[in-house]
Design an enzyme around this catalytic site. Structure first.
Site, mmCIF file in Angstrom:
data_model
loop_
_atom_site.group_PDB
_atom_site.id
_atom_site.type_symbol
_atom_site.label_atom_id
_atom_site.label_comp_id
_atom_site.label_asym_id
_atom_site.label_seq_id
_atom_site.Cartn_x
_atom_site.Cartn_y
_atom_site.Cartn_z
ATOM 1 N N LYS A 16 62.460 58.014 50.330
ATOM 2 C CA LYS A 16 61.908 59.163 51.018
ATOM 3 C C LYS A 16 61.546 59.511 52.375
ATOM 4 O O LYS A 16 62.101 59.855 52.493
ATOM 5 C CB LYS A 16 59.653 58.479 50.013
ATOM 6 N N GLY A 40 56.777 50.854 52.027
ATOM 7 C CA GLY A 40 57.911 50.561 53.947
ATOM 8 C C GLY A 40 59.320 51.649 53.591
ATOM 9 O O GLY A 40 59.899 51.758 52.428
ATOM 10 N N HIS A 41 59.763 52.517 54.136
ATOM 11 C CA HIS A 41 60.067 53.485 53.881
ATOM 12 C C HIS A 41 61.655 52.879 55.554
ATOM 13 O O HIS A 41 60.612 53.484 56.959
ATOM 14 C CB HIS A 41 59.849 54.976 55.046
ATOM 15 N N GLN A 223 54.963 55.860 47.185
ATOM 16 C CA GLN A 223 55.160 54.999 46.410
ATOM 17 C C GLN A 223 55.929 56.203 45.645
ATOM 18 O O GLN A 223 56.505 57.025 46.252
ATOM 19 C CB GLN A 223 53.124 54.658 45.940
HETATM 20 P P1 GDP Z 1 61.216 54.446 50.716
HETATM 21 O O1 GDP Z 1 60.314 54.068 50.050
HETATM 22 O O2 GDP Z 1 61.323 56.116 49.468
HETATM 23 O O3 GDP Z 1 61.142 55.325 51.554
HETATM 24 O O4 GDP Z 1 62.406 53.818 50.257
HETATM 25 P P2 GDP Z 1 63.485 52.279 51.296
HETATM 26 O O5 GDP Z 1 63.129 53.001 52.753
HETATM 27 O O6 GDP Z 1 61.756 51.750 50.693
HETATM 28 O O7 GDP Z 1 63.968 52.260 50.496
HETATM 29 C C1 GDP Z 1 65.463 53.359 50.832
HETATM 30 C C2 GDP Z 1 66.494 52.639 50.653
HETATM 31 O O8 GDP Z 1 68.077 52.878 50.424
HETATM 32 C C3 GDP Z 1 66.331 52.036 52.650
HETATM 33 O O9 GDP Z 1 67.182 50.977 53.068
HETATM 34 C C4 GDP Z 1 67.555 53.443 53.294
HETATM 35 O O10 GDP Z 1 67.802 53.515 54.230
HETATM 36 C C5 GDP Z 1 68.562 53.445 51.726
HETATM 37 N N1 GDP Z 1 69.428 54.854 51.354
HETATM 38 C C6 GDP Z 1 68.617 56.149 51.270
HETATM 39 N N2 GDP Z 1 69.230 57.072 51.102
HETATM 40 C C7 GDP Z 1 70.648 55.933 50.367
HETATM 41 C C8 GDP Z 1 71.580 57.168 50.163
HETATM 42 O O11 GDP Z 1 71.602 57.761 49.681
HETATM 43 N N3 GDP Z 1 72.511 55.381 49.806
HETATM 44 C C9 GDP Z 1 72.510 54.562 50.409
HETATM 45 N N4 GDP Z 1 73.373 53.697 49.494
HETATM 46 N N5 GDP Z 1 70.984 53.611 50.903
HETATM 47 C C10 GDP Z 1 70.503 54.944 50.882
HETATM 48 P P1 IMO Z 2 57.424 52.719 49.230
HETATM 49 O O1 IMO Z 2 56.333 54.083 49.803
HETATM 50 C C1 IMO Z 2 57.900 50.098 45.948
HETATM 51 C C2 IMO Z 2 54.237 48.626 44.331
HETATM 52 C C3 IMO Z 2 54.315 46.665 44.325
HETATM 53 C C4 IMO Z 2 52.896 46.623 43.125
HETATM 54 C C5 IMO Z 2 52.237 47.782 43.099
HETATM 55 C C6 IMO Z 2 51.316 47.879 43.434
HETATM 56 O O2 IMO Z 2 57.945 52.014 49.522
HETATM 57 O O3 IMO Z 2 58.132 53.642 47.940
HETATM 58 P P2 IMO Z 2 49.823 47.289 45.881
HETATM 59 O O4 IMO Z 2 49.784 46.687 46.660
HETATM 60 O O5 IMO Z 2 50.301 48.928 46.317
HETATM 61 O O6 IMO Z 2 48.187 47.196 45.568
HETATM 62 O O7 IMO Z 2 50.913 47.698 44.582
HETATM 63 O O8 IMO Z 2 52.933 48.654 43.736
HETATM 64 N N1 IMO Z 2 54.698 48.969 45.064
HETATM 65 C C7 IMO Z 2 55.114 49.490 45.653
HETATM 66 N N2 IMO Z 2 56.971 49.606 45.109
HETATM 67 N N3 IMO Z 2 57.600 51.011 46.992
HETATM 68 C C8 IMO Z 2 56.495 50.913 47.710
HETATM 69 O O9 IMO Z 2 55.973 52.086 48.323
HETATM 70 C C9 IMO Z 2 55.370 50.561 47.273
HETATM 71 N N4 IMO Z 2 53.898 50.709 47.397
HETATM 72 C C10 IMO Z 2 54.055 49.951 46.240
HETATM 73 O O10 IMO Z 2 55.306 46.373 44.153
HETATM 74 O O11 IMO Z 2 54.085 46.198 42.179
HETATM 75 MG MG MG Z 3 59.714 51.790 50.012
#
Ligand code: GDP
Ligand code: IMO
Ligand code: MG
Length: 429
Positions: A16, A40-41, A223
């Protein structure tokens, strides 16, 4: 011209942050409307990596970031994050970051209760991030939360702290955890108030003004639908609604402001924490996806569980979340696989079923029914146009569109901001 709302369609971590950062170039304001620092983004821009938990991803583009009333705010975590991104060169001031004064705070009691309850749950633990998200939302609904606006009224804080402590200390003591004194919480609040209050404002009013002035708003979900407290794999969910409808109530704008709903889906599936996951792979393919996709939680560092794309779940997320189009991410992670499977239905106790059941026992027993396609040998990593994709990868994307009954409007082929293929501009819809 419309606004855009980005939501996750699986169990989070779909990418995201990357997509919001990319789309933010077309927006004026980026708004977080639910969740907290459990999110965590990760954004990759050249050689800089930004890891954001509470700050809206649009700040990296120099856009106005908003933390809406639907977010639970840990003030210490927020300040640490502001300091971190400031050291990376971003500018975060009350002009660029607006925080809703009616947002509830996460206090040290919340994290303590979250962790004590998880320990007491034993084998039925949820696998929360331990950051106090659940207890903070409980306090909001129970009408005992301390909200940011309370920080300006010492007399209000005084009686609210008494009520809060009576409740939490009773629970903490019962769980055998350490209790808190009023002075401890007062000291905590006294320390953060001068830094936090200048950011607080009536967000709903400013967003309404922005709407009248024709500004484009991008709502950034955290999430995902399968972690939604109503529509997800309850009780293995987070404590907020994550669907696009909440973008309105979580920031104080009209439901019609939500605009184009862009659902983010990984080209496979991952999950952090406990709970049902029908397409989870416990074999070498699962490990390969985890290694290639660098599937470790941004917040807790836990390895993410990996599995095949579950089209049945995403079709449900599309319908429940009102998704207008999908951004399919991490297609590159599938490069070089001999075969790729997609879950197209389920079996429960020997019977074929079309939708995911609601009860936890049935959710855990569900077996996926797969359709298997040949993979592709070429690389999609870094592709920036449809023409660069191998024919078999295009077939995979087209089959997903059919199964989930929604168009793929964006494709992502690496963590890097610009390795993105746009099929349809959601702001122009
Ligand atoms: P979010 O929580 O939905 O914002 O996603 P996260 O940032 O936690 O996890 C997505 C991970 O995948 C991050 O480390 C991004 O840098 C990485 N990522 C996002 N898009 C791509 C993609 O198209 N290819 C690859 N290989 N990594 C990606
Ligand atoms: P983003 O925005 C992945 C999961 C936790 C646990 C459950 C409940 O990065 O996609 P909480 O601390 O919210 O009460 O935990 O939800 N969880 C996530 N898993 N990405 C997240 O956020 C999450 N935020 C919470 O691992 O299973
Ligand atoms: Mg994340």
């Amino acid at each position: 011209m419309s606004n855009v709302t980005v939501i996750g369609t699986q169990w989070g971590d779909e990418g995201k942050g990357k997509i919001v950062d990319w789309l933010a170039s077309r927006a004026d304001i980026v708004v977080r409307f639910q969740g907290g620092h459990n999110a965590g983004h990760t954004l990759v821009v050249g050689d800089q990596v930004y890891k954001l938990s509470l700050l809206p991803s649009g700040l990296v583009r120099g856009k106005i970031g908003v933390i809406g009333n639907g977010v639970v705010v840990d003030p210490k975590a927020l300040m640490t994050e502001i300091d971190r991104v400031t050291a990376q060169g971003l500018v975060v001031t009350p002009e660029t970051l607006w925080i809703a004064e009616n947002a509830p705070l996460i206090l040290p009691v919340h994290g303590a209760l979250d962790r004590a309850r998880e320990a007491a749950r034993g084998e039925h633990k949820i696998g929360t991030t331990g950051r106090g998200i659940g207890p903070a939302y409980e306090d909001k609904v129970a009408r005992r939360a301390i909200r940011i606006c309370d920080l300006a009224e010492p007399e209000t804080l005084d009686w609210k702290l008494d009520e809060l402590l009576l409740h939490h200390n009773t629970l903490l003591a019962g769980l055998g955890a350490e209790t808190f004194t009023k002075d401890q919480l007062k000291d905590f609040l006294t320390e953060i108030t001068p830094r936090l209050l200048p950011f607080s404002c009536q967000v709903w009013d400013r967003l309404d003004e922005a709407r009248r002035a024709g500004r484009r708003i991008l709502f950034e979900g955290a999430q995902a639908v399968m972690l939604d407290v109503d529509h997800g794999t309850y009780p293995y969910v987070t404590s907020s609604n994550t669907v696009a409808a909440v973008a309105a109530s979580g920031s104080g704008v009209s439901p019609s402001s939500v605009g184009f709903v862009l659902g983010i889906a990984k080209a496979y599936t991952t999950r952090v924490g406990e709970g049902p996951f029908p397409t989870e792979l416990h074999d070498q393919t699962g490990r390969t996806l985890g290694e290639r996709g660098h599937e470790f939680g941004t917040v807790t560092g836990r390895p993410r569980r990996c599995g095949w794309f579950d089209a049945v779940l995403i079709r449900r997320a599309v319908r429940v979340g009102g998704v207008s189009g999908i951004a399919l991410t991490k297609l590159d992670v599938l490069d070089g696989l001999d075969e790729i499977s997609i879950c197209v239905g389920y079996e429960l106790d020997g019977q074929k079923i079309e939708t995911f059941p609601s009860a936890p026992g049935a959710q855990a027993r569900v077996k996926p029914v797969y359709e298997t396609m040949p993979g592709w040998k070429e690389t999609t990593a870094g592709a920036r146009s449809w023409a660069e994709l191998p024919a078999q990868a295009i077939k995979y994307v087209r089959r997903i569109e059919e199964l989930i009954e929604a168009p793929v409007t964006l494709l992502s082929t690496s963590p890097e901001r610009d390795d993105t293929i746009l099929m349809r501009d959601p702001f122009e819809d």
